[in-house]
Enzyme design. Sequence first.
Site, PDB file in Angstrom:
ATOM      1  N   ASP A 109       0.857  -1.177   0.000  1.00  0.00           N
ATOM      2  CA  ASP A 109       0.000   0.000   0.000  1.00  0.00           C
ATOM      3  C   ASP A 109       0.901   1.238   0.000  1.00  0.00           C
ATOM      4  OD1 ASP A 109      -1.703   2.065   0.526  1.00  0.00           O
ATOM      5  OD2 ASP A 109      -2.795   1.026   2.127  1.00  0.00           O
ATOM      6  N   LYS A 165      -1.400   9.333 -17.762  1.00  0.00           N
ATOM      7  CA  LYS A 165      -2.165  10.548 -17.596  1.00  0.00           C
ATOM      8  C   LYS A 165      -3.337  10.276 -16.650  1.00  0.00           C
ATOM      9  CE  LYS A 165      -5.696  11.306 -20.243  1.00  0.00           C
ATOM     10  NZ  LYS A 165      -6.772  10.321 -20.207  1.00  0.00           N
ATOM     11  N   HIS A 187      -1.158   7.369 -24.773  1.00  0.00           N
ATOM     12  CA  HIS A 187      -1.207   6.145 -25.579  1.00  0.00           C
ATOM     13  C   HIS A 187      -1.540   6.433 -27.045  1.00  0.00           C
ATOM     14  CE1 HIS A 187      -5.551   6.321 -24.881  1.00  0.00           C
ATOM     15  NE2 HIS A 187      -5.713   5.433 -25.843  1.00  0.00           N
ATOM     16  N   LYS A 239      -0.233   4.592 -31.153  1.00  0.00           N
ATOM     17  CA  LYS A 239      -1.109   4.024 -32.189  1.00  0.00           C
ATOM     18  C   LYS A 239      -0.374   4.028 -33.523  1.00  0.00           C
ATOM     19  CE  LYS A 239      -5.421   5.512 -29.969  1.00  0.00           C
ATOM     20  NZ  LYS A 239      -6.244   4.341 -29.676  1.00  0.00           N
ATOM     21  N   GLU A 247     -16.440   9.094 -29.285  1.00  0.00           N
ATOM     22  CA  GLU A 247     -16.620   7.763 -28.695  1.00  0.00           C
ATOM     23  C   GLU A 247     -18.111   7.505 -28.506  1.00  0.00           C
ATOM     24  OE1 GLU A 247     -13.505   6.727 -25.587  1.00  0.00           O
ATOM     25  OE2 GLU A 247     -13.789   8.853 -25.226  1.00  0.00           O
ATOM     26  N   ASP A 296      -9.466  15.355 -19.977  1.00  0.00           N
ATOM     27  CA  ASP A 296      -9.313  13.921 -20.244  1.00  0.00           C
ATOM     28  C   ASP A 296      -8.781  13.654 -21.655  1.00  0.00           C
ATOM     29  OD1 ASP A 296      -9.724  11.115 -19.495  1.00  0.00           O
ATOM     30  OD2 ASP A 296     -11.374  11.121 -20.945  1.00  0.00           O
ATOM     31  N   HIS A 335      -4.411  13.915 -25.734  1.00  0.00           N
ATOM     32  CA  HIS A 335      -4.495  13.228 -27.026  1.00  0.00           C
ATOM     33  C   HIS A 335      -4.718  14.189 -28.203  1.00  0.00           C
ATOM     34  CE1 HIS A 335      -4.629   9.884 -24.402  1.00  0.00           C
ATOM     35  NE2 HIS A 335      -5.926   9.839 -24.205  1.00  0.00           N
ATOM     36  N   LYS A 375     -17.987  11.927 -25.491  1.00  0.00           N
ATOM     37  CA  LYS A 375     -18.476  10.594 -25.135  1.00  0.00           C
ATOM     38  C   LYS A 375     -19.904  10.458 -25.654  1.00  0.00           C
ATOM     39  CE  LYS A 375     -15.177   9.543 -21.971  1.00  0.00           C
ATOM     40  NZ  LYS A 375     -14.167   8.594 -22.442  1.00  0.00           N
TER      41      LYS A 375
HETATM   42  C1  BG6 Z   1      -8.254   7.805 -22.353  1.00  0.00           C
HETATM   43  C2  BG6 Z   1      -9.374   8.578 -21.721  1.00  0.00           C
HETATM   44  O1  BG6 Z   1      -7.054   8.497 -22.203  1.00  0.00           O
HETATM   45  O2  BG6 Z   1      -8.522   7.634 -23.734  1.00  0.00           O
HETATM   46  C3  BG6 Z   1     -10.689   7.846 -21.924  1.00  0.00           C
HETATM   47  O3  BG6 Z   1      -9.129   8.733 -20.332  1.00  0.00           O
HETATM   48  C4  BG6 Z   1     -10.910   7.546 -23.378  1.00  0.00           C
HETATM   49  O4  BG6 Z   1     -11.765   8.621 -21.412  1.00  0.00           O
HETATM   50  C5  BG6 Z   1      -9.690   6.870 -23.997  1.00  0.00           C
HETATM   51  O5  BG6 Z   1     -12.029   6.687 -23.488  1.00  0.00           O
HETATM   52  C6  BG6 Z   1      -9.839   6.762 -25.503  1.00  0.00           C
HETATM   53  O6  BG6 Z   1      -8.807   5.951 -26.007  1.00  0.00           O
HETATM   54  P1  BG6 Z   1      -8.989   5.115 -27.353  1.00  0.00           P
HETATM   55  O7  BG6 Z   1      -7.658   4.480 -27.546  1.00  0.00           O
HETATM   56  O8  BG6 Z   1     -10.106   4.160 -27.112  1.00  0.00           O
HETATM   57  O9  BG6 Z   1      -9.328   6.133 -28.401  1.00  0.00           O
END
Ligand code: BG6
Length: 489
Positions: free
Chosen positions: A88, A145, A175, A179, A213, A232, A237, A336
């Site tokens: 922990d 992040k 991330h 890609k 999304e 977010d 991104h 979203k």
């Molecule tokens: C994350 C966000 O960094 O990226 C999420 O915190 C989001 O809210 C996600 O859903 C989207 O990633 P991807 O690879 O599905 O486009």
Amino acid sequence: DGMPTCDFTIVGATGDLSLRKLVPALYRREAEDQLRPGTRIIGVSRSDLDDDGYRAVVGEALAHHIGDELDPVVVVRLLARVHHLVLDAATPDGWHLLHHLLKEGDPDAVRVFYLATAPALFGPICHRLDEIGVVDPSARVVLEKPIGTDLASARAVNDAVGQVFDEQQIFRIDHYLGKESVQNLLVTRFANTFLEPLWNSRWVDHVQITVSETLGVGERGDYYDGSGALRDMVQNHLLQLLCLVAMEPPTYVGRETVRDEKLKVLQALKPMSADDVDRDTVRGRYGQGLADGVAVPSYTEELGRPGSATETFVALRAEVQNWRWAGVPFYLRTGKRMDRKISEIVVVFKEPPHAMFPHHEGTQPSPAANRLHIQVQPDEGMQLHMTAKEPGPGGIRLRPVSLDLSYATAFDARMPDAYERLLMDVIRGNPTLFMRRDEVEAAWTWVEPILRRWSVTPDRPRRYPAGTSGPTAAATLIERDGRTWQESD
Ligand code: BG6
């Protein structure tokens, strides 16, 4: 491939990110024989699990996320590397066990500490690692992040981690940079000659970046409600995508060169005044509606907090103030619970300078502006929209056509998940695709005035029904400039 033996410690080993992304990525790399003999995966969490208990958790996660393709031989190989410690971050108790476990391993193993935890724990965990003396000069720490929720808190996190690790040892994940299609952006721009001469304000009318999304916030409400779409998605991104579209060519692809160029783009973003924020940003929040044809609740119902003012959608108009891009708007939007899951970049070129083809009443569309659609996901690829002559003897009739490049048809290969590349880069010690401290802080510097203005205006996010393309104000934002959001077919 320069891959050393590694002790890969995952703190937060039973969390969603670990089981959904990290464990499957390590499995895939194991299947490709990329993990060196002696490499171990050490899960750390508060869950009361011994090695075998955690192996069972990992096995289940693999069955769930890899599915039919799962190879039992590879699973056995991977699980043999797996250990677990119950620790922990809030207390020093037991952390010496991690010290002992690491000592037992290959003395040359590179130590990676992947902090798949809430960011509030980054500082405290680094402090624990320091206390038990496991941070040697080749050790690396990986942060997910969000790094902070504004500039000051990002600095505080970076400072706390920076007390234990040097900047070269810190790997901040975005991330999106892992890609395939995002990495291909650099190649498309700089390994070809025909685009670059057009890639500027002289020939480009504007750029659109959309990340939509269909998912709602689901189980992540606690995190998400304190964050919202701007923090977010846009701060990281979308701005990273913008950087890759707008940056200058580095002289070579090196540890710092790409990041240097991205930083310059972030620093060139036109700062937003309060009036700019009111005019050039739109916040939205989904109401009840549909997701993939099924009725879904509104954001506040899903969350159970009727008073929330958090946005689940943002559209904005940005500008990059430099020689190449002066006057070219960059329209960004993300949300979203929208009508579809798609991430794409559209570069819209200017109209041809002179209309030389005659108009025949009603039958002749004027040539549309060329557009390059770069589809980041799903169905990675690119389409160049252009104008052609419709075949036929009756004179020249113009028709829109497209050149269509699909990754799936051009390459007969599985598209690796972003984490596969990024985790291997951490082990190899290649920081090119990770965010440097100055980038993260420059992004916050630009985002912060928007957050500040939103927090004092009486306006609330505008409602959009789940399953739509966002609030109508987002369409107005771009249409008032005489442009429209381009949807790919
Ligand atoms: C994350 C966000 O960094 O990226 C999420 O915190 C989001 O809210 C996600 O859903 C989207 O990633 P991807 O690879 O599905 O486009």
